[in-house]
Design a protein around this motif. Sequence first.
Motif, PDB file in Angstrom:
ATOM      1  N   ALA A 160       1.553  10.861 -15.464  1.00 50.36           N
ATOM      2  CA  ALA A 160       0.389  10.455 -16.275  1.00 50.36           C
ATOM      3  C   ALA A 160      -0.074  11.615 -17.144  1.00 50.36           C
ATOM      4  N   LYS A 161      -0.448  11.286 -18.390  1.00 48.26           N
ATOM      5  CA  LYS A 161      -0.913  12.310 -19.320  1.00 48.26           C
ATOM      6  C   LYS A 161      -2.403  12.605 -19.127  1.00 48.26           C
TER       7      LYS A 161
ATOM      8  N   PRO B 189      -1.011  -0.357 -13.170  1.00 54.06           N
ATOM      9  CA  PRO B 189      -0.147   0.774 -12.799  1.00 54.06           C
ATOM     10  C   PRO B 189       0.055   0.896 -11.292  1.00 54.06           C
TER      11      PRO B 189
ATOM     12  N   LYS C 123       1.385   8.201 -20.072  1.00 53.48           N
ATOM     13  CA  LYS C 123       0.271   7.343 -20.494  1.00 53.48           C
ATOM     14  C   LYS C 123      -1.081   8.003 -20.208  1.00 53.48           C
ATOM     15  N   SER C 124      -2.032   7.699 -21.085  1.00 54.13           N
ATOM     16  CA  SER C 124      -3.434   8.023 -20.817  1.00 54.13           C
ATOM     17  C   SER C 124      -4.081   6.799 -20.194  1.00 54.13           C
ATOM     18  N   LEU C 125      -4.559   6.942 -18.971  1.00 58.58           N
ATOM     19  CA  LEU C 125      -5.014   5.801 -18.185  1.00 58.58           C
ATOM     20  C   LEU C 125      -6.493   5.914 -17.885  1.00 58.58           C
TER      21      LEU C 125
ATOM     22  N   LYS D 159       4.026   6.927 -16.621  1.00 58.03           N
ATOM     23  CA  LYS D 159       4.637   8.101 -17.228  1.00 58.03           C
ATOM     24  C   LYS D 159       4.265   8.229 -18.709  1.00 58.03           C
TER      25      LYS D 159
ATOM     26  N   ASP E  69       6.745   2.833 -15.090  1.00 60.10           N
ATOM     27  CA  ASP E  69       6.776   2.633 -16.541  1.00 60.10           C
ATOM     28  C   ASP E  69       5.380   2.544 -17.147  1.00 60.10           C
ATOM     29  N   LEU E  70       4.392   2.185 -16.343  1.00 63.93           N
ATOM     30  CA  LEU E  70       3.021   2.076 -16.837  1.00 63.93           C
ATOM     31  C   LEU E  70       2.219   3.358 -16.610  1.00 63.93           C
TER      32      LEU E  70
ATOM     33  N   ASP F 144      -4.268   4.347 -23.229  1.00 63.92           N
ATOM     34  CA  ASP F 144      -3.173   3.389 -23.381  1.00 63.92           C
ATOM     35  C   ASP F 144      -3.437   2.113 -22.597  1.00 63.92           C
ATOM     36  N   TYR F 145      -3.936   2.269 -21.358  1.00 60.51           N
ATOM     37  CA  TYR F 145      -4.187   1.111 -20.502  1.00 60.51           C
ATOM     38  C   TYR F 145      -5.472   1.303 -19.700  1.00 60.51           C
TER      39      TYR F 145
END
Length: 358
Positions: free
Chosen positions: A255-256, A190, A228-230, A226, A223-224, A163-164
């Motif tokens: 985080a995912k 994040p 999310k794949s980082l 939860k 918000d950046l 995601d980011y």
Amino acid sequence: KNTHFVEMSSGEINPTELVSIIIDRCDSLVEGIKYAQSLIKGSISILILTQEGILAARDKYGRTPLIIGKKDNACCVSFESFAFLNLGYVSEKVMGPGEIVNITAQGYEVVKEAENELKICSFLWVYFGYPCSSYENISVETMRYNSGANLARRDADDDLEIDYVGGIPDSGTGCAIGYSNESMVPFARPFIKYTPTWPRSFMPQDQRARNLIAKMKLIPVGDLIKGKSLLFCDDSIVRGTQLRETVSFLYESGAKAVHVRPACPPLLFGCKYLNFSRSRSELDLITRRIIQEREANVTPEVLSDYADSQSKNHKEMVECICKELNLTSLKFLELEDLIASIGLPCDSVCTYCWNGKE
């Protein structure tokens, strides 16, 4: 030779006083500096204030830089070019390895020509350098963009769902921007670095203090994180302690997935020239602990095999680090990509901490 030392530092002779006494063995300061350069096996650059000006001598192999700045009525010299830019100076000269100059307000005079052999520390660009610094006229920030782009190219065929892209502040940020620009995955922050009061976390000798500083200076943006794949770019993995805590905190924040891409190869050897890693023992390095657990006899040949990014041992070591730090995936920058990101010939850059080559 009947020398009396005045000051001790951590139970040892103060190195500055020792160098001054070595220089004083000769009939002139310039000859004394030449003598010190020939005698000292470590890395040293020297500034001496005299009645005639400032004598500046760069390290014999140029492991660290010295840069002369100039404006209308003054000259200066600094490790970092950015230090004098906002004071009205412009970079006048990058001193060569072993070069000695005498600097006055009017200009400078070379009193010993530069040596031919350059071995500048590559970790300056990876971690230690401030983003607006340049070494050998090569920008730190640009080099970090290049590193991130090279990491992204190595990932291009892996179909990562991200995601980011983020950077572990500050030295990982430039690499993350380079990765994002190359991969077209959005860049985000994040973590925000809280800069007041907290020094660079590698400075304290005590590991607990290092961990506390590393934790306190990074503030999460929920918000950046939860769901999310980082993918995070970091400058390096030394001990792994701080990164392990950061990754754990990311998972606790929802985080995912957490992928990590360090902007250099695995550190296998403690720096014996500049000691940037502040390691008391090479077993402080996460790589060496893993190798020690895997090997009955850790020989130079064994270490050389682990340093080879194409070897089975190297790949299994990286898998062990990935598992120990609880990462979704881990991939280090290849040494050839690091050298290409800097843009200097490989024999002009010190890579000892990664491959053990002098």
